[in-house]
Design an enzyme around this catalytic site. Structure first.
Site, short mmCIF file in Angstrom:
data_model
loop_
_atom_site.label_atom_id
_atom_site.label_comp_id
_atom_site.label_asym_id
_atom_site.label_seq_id
_atom_site.Cartn_x
_atom_site.Cartn_y
_atom_site.Cartn_z
CE LYS A 182 -1.76 1.75 3.75
NZ LYS A 182 -0.84 2.58 4.29
CG ASN A 183 2.33 2.45 3.66
OD1 ASN A 183 1.11 3.22 3.26
ND2 ASN A 183 3.14 2.68 5.00
CB CYS A 189 -3.92 10.96 11.93
SG CYS A 189 -2.37 9.94 11.36
NE ARG A 213 0.82 10.04 9.67
CZ ARG A 213 0.66 9.32 9.60
NH1 ARG A 213 -0.57 8.71 9.65
NH2 ARG A 213 0.96 8.94 8.14
CB VAL A 255 2.98 18.48 5.80
CG1 VAL A 255 2.23 17.08 6.18
CG2 VAL A 255 2.34 19.44 5.81
CD GLN A 304 11.54 18.89 8.48
OE1 GLN A 304 12.69 18.78 8.38
NE2 GLN A 304 11.58 19.51 9.52
CG ASP A 350 3.51 1.23 9.08
OD1 ASP A 350 3.50 2.58 10.09
OD2 ASP A 350 4.00 1.51 7.85
NE ARG A 407 -7.19 4.87 6.06
CZ ARG A 407 -6.53 5.89 6.56
NH1 ARG A 407 -7.08 6.41 7.70
NH2 ARG A 407 -5.89 6.37 5.77
#
Ligand code: EPZ
Length: 417
Positions: free
Chosen positions: A22-23, A117, A122, A124, A126, A305, A397
């Site tokens: 998925k990633n 989340c 998390r 953004v 960067q 994960d 997901r």
């Protein structure tokens, strides 16, 4: 909302084949924006996150043909919108990955900020810092990042923190920039390398993939390509953890064991019998095993994960394990739910202290995010009696036909609509 009903206590036994990552697919799909020619994925997936990315790309005007889960063809020759709206980005954070490719090819983009989340804030920052270094002008308006540029210009991008998505976004921005970009402190995850390999096939000039220093020589245009995404290392680790936790015996096929080196080393240290060849892993979980300590870290460290699934596994090993989460500040939502099943776990800041050899007993539990859900399913497979895992849309997901594939290994698991 769907839920799983699990009757625990059955050791998983059999063979399973791993699906595309998925990633890896998510950024690779976003990369199709970079060319007007066809980008073909020989394998895709019917996961809800992949469908969300395809919906967003279609919203932008990318034509998508083929069948979810099979061969998919994307063509971005008629982009009609440069805006990724809040509703689509909010549903799936990886939507933010369209920012780099939209900006580098079309010089303008408006992408909703993803917000926080369940596993952490998390930010953004960067991603934004990197795009600014390449010459983008960036404003924040009503929850959106509004970015514009002339042609992006190669530059040094030094990440203060190792970021997978940030590295992917800047990589996609830099491939069409003028001149040379160096990403310093880049993420080394296989999913970054896989994206880089697709970009190379599209005609990009990139060196240093898989190292912390990626050099990109910008080109004027990219062309179409055909790509087969790598197998999902996290799915592979999840099945291994489930088989190990239930004292089962499993052979995982179509995987890349090298992508799971740290996790496999931990399983070996615990005492599991493991045999590895080029594309398969065999695990025998019938023997008693001992606890090990875990510290999550960017690749090649222990993957965050797989932290939640490992905590469920560690409830069955002898001894006490400490599991420190270093990537996401609140990725321990599974702990109170595991405690409901009888797990003896204490949370001390970002460390879970897991007492092993615990008898888990079935109970209703609530999934809070993707990997927490997998952890609860593993715990349900271990537990005596009936466990009901609620809110499994999180699980859908990232795991395709999870219950059917677990059932093929002997698990007593049923989806209730
Ligand atoms: C990717 O998320 C994965 N998602 C995550 O998988 C995974 O947990 C994570 O990498 C770490 O391996 C996808 O690939 C779609 P990061 P990403 O940017 O890219 C901080 C799953 O379960 N950070 O590497 O969003 C951030 O808050 C998921 O499949 C900043 O501070 O992760 C985190 O603490 C969930 N500023 C750390 O860096 C930034 O600009 C690593 O995040 C960016 C990140």
């Amino acid at each position: 909302m769907d839920k799983f009903v699990i009757e625990g206590g059955v050791p998983l036994k059999g063979e399973i084949s791993i699906k595309p990552a998925k990633n890896s697919l998510l950024p690779c799909l976003a990369a199709s924006i970079l060319t007007a020619e066809e980008v073909i994925f020989e394998k895709s997936s019917s996961l809800s996150d992949i469908n969300s990315m395809l919906s967003l790309l279609q919203y932008l005007g990318v034509s998508v043909s083929g069948k979810a889960g099979e061969r998919v063809v994307l063509k971005a020759d008629k982009i009609s919108s440069l805006t990724a709206p809040y509703d689509l980005v909010r549903k799936m954070r990886a939507s933010f990955l369209v920012l780099g490719p939209l900006l580098s090819r079309f010089k303008k983009a408006k992408v909703s900020l993803p917000g926080g989340c369940a596993i952490g804030a998390r930010p953004v920052d960067q991603h934004i810092k990197g795009l600014k270094a390449l010459g983008a002008e960036i404003d924040f308006e009503e929850g959106y990042v509004v970015a514009k540029c002339n042609r992006l210009k190669g530059a040094d991008v030094f990440f203060d923190k190792i970021t997978v998505g940030g590295t992917q976004n800047i990589l996609m921005a830099a491939v069409l920039a003028e001149g040379r970009t160096t990403i310093i402190n880049a993420a080394k995850e296989p999913e970054v390398v896989d994206l880089g390999n697709l970009l190379l096939k599209m005609g990009a000039k990139i060196e240093g993939l898989g190292t912390d220093r990626i050099i990109i020589h910008g080109v004027e245009n990219l062309k179409g390509a055909t790509h087969c995404p790598i197998p999902d290392r996290i799915e592979c680790g999840t099945f291994l953890a489930a088989a190990a936790a239930t004292r089962g015996i499993i052979k995982i096929k179509n995987c890349i064991p090298a992508h799971l080196e740290k996790f496999l080393t931990k399983l070996k240290e615990m005492g599991f019998e493991i045999q590895i060849d080029d594309a398969s892993i065999f695990l025998n979980g019938e023997k008693d095993v001992k606890s090990v300590d875990i510290l999550t870290a960017p690749y090649p460290g222990f993957p965050t994960d797989l932290q939640a699934q490992s905590v469920a596994l560690l409830t069955q090993a002898s001894g006490i394990a400490t599991v420190r989460e270093e990537i996401f500040e609140s990725r321990f939502m599974h702990i109170p739910e595991l405690q409901r099943l009888g797990a003896d776990i204490k949370l001390e800041g970002n460390t879970a202290v897991v007492k092993g050899k615990t008898l888990l007993k079935g109970a209703p539990v609530m999934a809070s995010d993707l990997r927490a859900s997998a952890s609860l399913v593993i715990a349900g497979l271990i537990a005596r009696g009936k466990t009901v895992v609620n809110r499994i849309y999180h699980l859908d997901r990232g795991y395709e036909n999870f219950e059917e594939r677990l059932a093929s290994l002997g698990a007593k698991i049923e989806r209730i609509k």
